[in-house]
Design an enzyme around this catalytic site. Structure first.
Site, PDB file in Angstrom:
ATOM      1  CE  LYS A   1      65.494  30.114  47.423  1.00 53.27           C
ATOM      2  NZ  LYS A   1      66.744  30.778  47.809  1.00 53.27           N
TER       3      LYS A   1
ATOM      4  CG  ASP B   1      65.087  33.828  48.315  1.00 51.44           C
ATOM      5  OD1 ASP B   1      66.307  33.764  48.138  1.00 51.44           O
ATOM      6  OD2 ASP B   1      64.307  34.161  47.403  1.00 51.44           O
TER       7      ASP B   1
HETATM    8  P1  NDP Z   1      64.211  40.980  49.891  1.00 54.26           P
HETATM    9  O1  NDP Z   1      62.803  40.560  49.834  1.00 54.26           O
HETATM   10  O2  NDP Z   1      64.793  41.412  51.196  1.00 54.26           O
HETATM   11  O3  NDP Z   1      64.485  42.158  48.844  1.00 54.26           O
HETATM   12  C1  NDP Z   1      64.230  41.992  47.486  1.00 54.26           C
HETATM   13  C2  NDP Z   1      64.490  43.312  46.787  1.00 54.26           C
HETATM   14  O4  NDP Z   1      64.417  43.113  45.387  1.00 54.26           O
HETATM   15  C3  NDP Z   1      63.464  44.384  47.125  1.00 54.26           C
HETATM   16  O5  NDP Z   1      64.054  45.644  47.019  1.00 54.26           O
HETATM   17  C4  NDP Z   1      62.417  44.167  46.035  1.00 54.26           C
HETATM   18  O6  NDP Z   1      61.619  45.321  45.751  1.00 54.26           O
HETATM   19  C5  NDP Z   1      63.296  43.849  44.846  1.00 54.26           C
HETATM   20  N1  NDP Z   1      62.583  42.988  43.909  1.00 54.26           N
HETATM   21  C6  NDP Z   1      62.035  41.768  44.175  1.00 54.26           C
HETATM   22  N2  NDP Z   1      61.425  41.290  43.067  1.00 54.26           N
HETATM   23  C7  NDP Z   1      61.608  42.231  42.106  1.00 54.26           C
HETATM   24  C8  NDP Z   1      61.222  42.315  40.748  1.00 54.26           C
HETATM   25  N3  NDP Z   1      60.525  41.335  40.152  1.00 54.26           N
HETATM   26  N4  NDP Z   1      61.603  43.431  40.047  1.00 54.26           N
HETATM   27  C9  NDP Z   1      62.311  44.422  40.640  1.00 54.26           C
HETATM   28  N5  NDP Z   1      62.688  44.399  41.927  1.00 54.26           N
HETATM   29  C10 NDP Z   1      62.364  43.309  42.647  1.00 54.26           C
HETATM   30  O7  NDP Z   1      65.049  39.752  49.294  1.00 54.26           O
HETATM   31  P2  NDP Z   1      66.596  39.416  49.444  1.00 54.26           P
HETATM   32  O8  NDP Z   1      67.388  40.665  49.525  1.00 54.26           O
HETATM   33  O9  NDP Z   1      66.727  38.401  50.502  1.00 54.26           O
HETATM   34  O10 NDP Z   1      66.884  38.661  48.064  1.00 54.26           O
HETATM   35  C11 NDP Z   1      67.323  39.366  46.887  1.00 54.26           C
HETATM   36  C12 NDP Z   1      67.991  38.382  45.950  1.00 54.26           C
HETATM   37  O11 NDP Z   1      69.114  37.761  46.600  1.00 54.26           O
HETATM   38  C13 NDP Z   1      67.120  37.213  45.460  1.00 54.26           C
HETATM   39  O12 NDP Z   1      67.509  36.854  44.158  1.00 54.26           O
HETATM   40  C14 NDP Z   1      67.489  36.096  46.430  1.00 54.26           C
HETATM   41  O13 NDP Z   1      67.214  34.816  45.902  1.00 54.26           O
HETATM   42  C15 NDP Z   1      68.985  36.352  46.561  1.00 54.26           C
HETATM   43  N6  NDP Z   1      69.620  35.755  47.733  1.00 54.26           N
HETATM   44  C16 NDP Z   1      69.208  36.050  49.002  1.00 54.26           C
HETATM   45  C17 NDP Z   1      69.846  35.505  50.085  1.00 54.26           C
HETATM   46  C18 NDP Z   1      69.514  35.894  51.483  1.00 54.26           C
HETATM   47  O14 NDP Z   1      70.274  35.502  52.382  1.00 54.26           O
HETATM   48  N7  NDP Z   1      68.456  36.643  51.744  1.00 54.26           N
HETATM   49  C19 NDP Z   1      70.924  34.503  49.913  1.00 54.26           C
HETATM   50  C20 NDP Z   1      71.345  34.327  48.541  1.00 54.26           C
HETATM   51  C21 NDP Z   1      70.678  34.909  47.506  1.00 54.26           C
HETATM   52  P3  NDP Z   1      60.159  45.484  46.421  1.00 54.26           P
HETATM   53  O15 NDP Z   1      60.426  45.883  47.835  1.00 54.26           O
HETATM   54  O16 NDP Z   1      59.486  46.520  45.611  1.00 54.26           O
HETATM   55  O17 NDP Z   1      59.504  44.133  46.307  1.00 54.26           O
END
Ligand code: NDP
Length: 453
Positions: free
Chosen positions: A131, A171
Site C-alpha cells: 500500500k 484508493d
Molecule cells: P474515494 O476517494 O473515491 O471516496 C471516498 C469516500 O469516502 C468519499 O465520499 C469521502 O468523502 C469519504 N471519506 C473519506 N474519508 C472520510 C472520513 N475520514 N470520514 C468520512 N468520510 C470519508 O475512495 P474509494 O471509494 O476508492 O475508497 C473508499 C474505501 O474503499 C476506502 O476504505 C478504500 O481503502 C476502500 N477500497 C477501495 C478500493 C478501490 O478500488 N477504490 C478497493 C478496495 C477497498 P469526501 O468526498 O468528503 O472526502
C-alpha cells in the site's frame, strides 16, 4: 488448548507487536483482528508456529519514505511525504492502492498493506500485498496542481515499482485522473509501456469493469452470503456510507438487483432519501462527485430530502449496511444502532470500517458480517485481471471481466465458508475467521517453502 490460554498467547503476541510498532493504532488493530484467529489455528499447525510465520508476516518486507516537493498555481513550493509499504511478496509481486488524503500516516498504510496481503491471497490470483500514499489533499486543488503533485510523487516511486515488482492502483483520493498522471510520468521516466499500474484509462491498457469492480464485487459477495440463507437482495433496504468510487458502484449494482438504497455520505455528513436513490438520482450524484467534485449535501437540495451534517448513516433502519467510506467509521455505538434498526448483514466496501468492538457486537448478534478483506477484494481481483490482459496484450469484453469477477467473489465466499463454518451447511459462518485463515494459509505455505527469509 483452553480459550484462556489462547487469550494469554494473543496478549503476549500483541504486547510484542505494540512495542515494535508504537503509536500505530490502526496497524495494531488490523493485526489484532488477524491474530485472534491465527494463533488458535496455529495450535493444530505447529509448522507455522515454529517458523514464526505470523510474526514474520507482521513485519513489512520494506518501507520506502520520500519527500514530494511540488509547486502550486501561485508558484509556492509545497512539500508532502510519500510512502510505499511493500509488505509481502511471497505469492506474487507487490500489489495495492495509493491513497492521497490528509489523514494518511505510516500506521494507516501499514494496516492497509497488511490487510492487502490476506485479501490478495483470497482472490486466488498471484499477488503480494502493498500500500502507498501521501498526506496530500487533492480536494480544492486545480487539475494542474494535482498533475504536478502526481508527477513529483512518481518521479521517486518509479524506481521502486514495475510490472513484475510492485503494481500500485487507486484508493481514497486517487481515481482515474490521478492514475493517469501517475502512469504518464512512470512511462516517461522508465521509457517503457508496461502494466506497472492498474486502474488505467481504457485507451492505455485499462480493463473494462475495473472502475466498478470493488462496488460490484461487494454486492456479489453480499448476494452469496444471503443465498446461503436462501435469501436475496430484492426489496432490501440498504444504507451506504461514502459517495466515492466504492460507494457509487455498490449503489449502482444494488439498485440494478432490486434493492433500495436510502443513504450516501461524504466527510461532511449523510443524505437520507426514504424514497430510494434510483438510477437517475445516482447519475446526478456520480456527476456531482466525479465531475463537479461537489458535496453530498447538494443532493439533499436537489431532491428535497434530509441532510445530516457531521453524522454517519448508521441510525437509519435498514436490512443491509454497506460501509464504503473509510476505516473505523462504525464504532460500538454505531453497531448497536444498526442492530437496533434491524440490520441483517453488514458488508464492508471500505477497508476496516468496523472497530473491533463493533465486529464483536455483530458476531454476538449472529448477523451476517462480511469483513473488508473478503467483501471488497473485487477491486484488486479485477486489477489482477487487468495485469493479465496487459501481459497478453489484449482486452476482454465487459461481460467476460464481470463473469470472472462474479466467479472470484463466489470462490472467496466459498473459502470463507470452508474455514469459518463448522461443516454444517446451515450453520453460522464466522466470515472473519474464514477470511483470515484462508488468506493466511496460502501465504504461510509459500513462506515455509522459501525457508527462513
Ligand atoms: P474515494 O476517494 O473515491 O471516496 C471516498 C469516500 O469516502 C468519499 O465520499 C469521502 O468523502 C469519504 N471519506 C473519506 N474519508 C472520510 C472520513 N475520514 N470520514 C468520512 N468520510 C470519508 O475512495 P474509494 O471509494 O476508492 O475508497 C473508499 C474505501 O474503499 C476506502 O476504505 C478504500 O481503502 C476502500 N477500497 C477501495 C478500493 C478501490 O478500488 N477504490 C478497493 C478496495 C477497498 P469526501 O468526498 O468528503 O472526502
Amino acid at each position: 488448548m483452553p480459550v484462556a490460554s489462547f487469550d494469554k498467547e494473543i496478549e503476549g503476541f500483541m504486547a510484542g507487536l505494540v512495542k515494535r510498532n508504537p503509536g500505530e493504532p490502526e496497524f495494531q488493530q488490523a493485526v489484532h483482528e488477524v491474530a485472534q484467529d491465527i494463533i488458535p489455528f496455529e495450535i493444530d499447525h505447529l509448522d507455522y508456529k515454529d517458523a514464526h510465520i505470523l510474526e514474520r508476516m507482521t513485519e513489512p518486507d520494506r518501507i520506502i519514505i520520500f519527500r514530494v516537493a511540488w509547486e502550486d498555481d501561485q508558484g509556492n513550493v509545497r512539500v508532502n511525504r510519500g510512502t510505499r509499504v511493500q509488505f509481502n511478496n511471497a505469492i506474487g509481486p507487490y500489489k495495492g492502492g495509493i491513497r492521497f488524503h490528509p489523514s494518511v500516516t505510516l500506521s494507516v498504510l501499514k494496516f492497509l498493506g497488511f490487510e492487502q496481503t490476506f485479501k490478495n491471497s483470497l482472490t486466488t490470483l498471484p499477488m503480494g500485498g502493498a500500500k502507498g500514499g501521501a498526506n496530500f489533499n487533492p480536494k480544492g486543488k486545480s487539475d494542474r496542481e494535482v498533475m504536478r503533485f502526481c508527477q513529483s510523487f512518481m518521479t521517486e516511486l518509479s524506481r521502486h515499482i514495475g510490472a513484475t515488482v510492485d503494481i500500485p492502483a487507486g484508493d481514497i483520493g486517487v481515481g482515474a485522473r490521478e492514475v493517469s498522471y501517475l502512469f504518464g510520468q512512470y512511462k516517461r521516466i522508465r521509457n517503457e509501456f508496461t502494466g506497472a499500474l492498474t486502474g488505467k484509462g481504457l485507451a492505455f491498457g485499462g480493463s473494462l469493469i475495473r472502475t466498478e469492480a470493488t462496488g460490484y464485487g461487494c454486492v456479489y459477495f453480499a448476494r452469496e452470503m444471503l443465498a446461503r440463507r436462501s435469501d436475496g437482495l430484492r426489496g432490501k433496504t440498504c444504507t451506504i456510507s461514502g459517495s466515492g468510487n466504492v460507494a457509487l458502484y455498490t449503489a449502482q449494482k444494488l439498485i440494478e438487483l432490486g434493492a433500495k438504497v436510502v443513504t450516501l455520505s461524504d466527510s461532511s455528513g449523510f443524505v437520507h432519501d426514504p424514497d430510494g436513490i434510483d438510477e437517475e438520482k445516482l447519475r446526478y450524484v456520480t456527476d456531482l462527485k466525479t465531475v463537479q467534485r461537489g458535496r453530498i449535501s447538494e443532493y439533499a437540495n436537489a431532491y428535497g430530502c434530509e441532510f445530516h451534517q457531521g453524522k454517519r448513516p448508521w441510525n437509519v433502519p435498514c436490512d443491509l449496511a454497506f460501509p464504503c467510506a473509510t476505516q473505523n467509521e462504525i464504532d460500538r455505538d454505531d453497531a448497536s444502532a444498526l442492530l437496533k434498526g434491524g440490520v441483517q448483514a453488514v458488508v464492508e466496501g471500505a477497508n476496516m470500517p468496523s472497530s473491533l468492538d463493533a465486529i464483536q457486537a455483530f458476531q454476538n448478534a449472529r448477523i451476517l458480517y462480511g469483513p473488508s478483506k473478503a467483501a471488497n477484494a473485487g477491486g484488486v481481483a479485477v486489477s489482477g485481471l487487468e495485469q493479465t490482459q496487459n501481459a497478453m496484450r489484449l482486452s476482454w469484453s465487459r461481460e467476460e471481466v464481470d463473469r470472472q469477477l462474479r466467479e472470484i467473489m463466489a470462490k472467496i465466499h466459498a473459502q470463507c465458508v470452508h474455514w469459518g463454518g463448522d461443516g454444517d451447511t446451515n450453520s453460522y459462518v464466522n466470515y472473519v475467521r474464514g477470511a483470515n485463515i484462508a488468506g493466511f494459509v496460502k501465504v504461510a505455505d509459500a513462506m515455509l517453502a522459501y525457508g527462513v527469509l
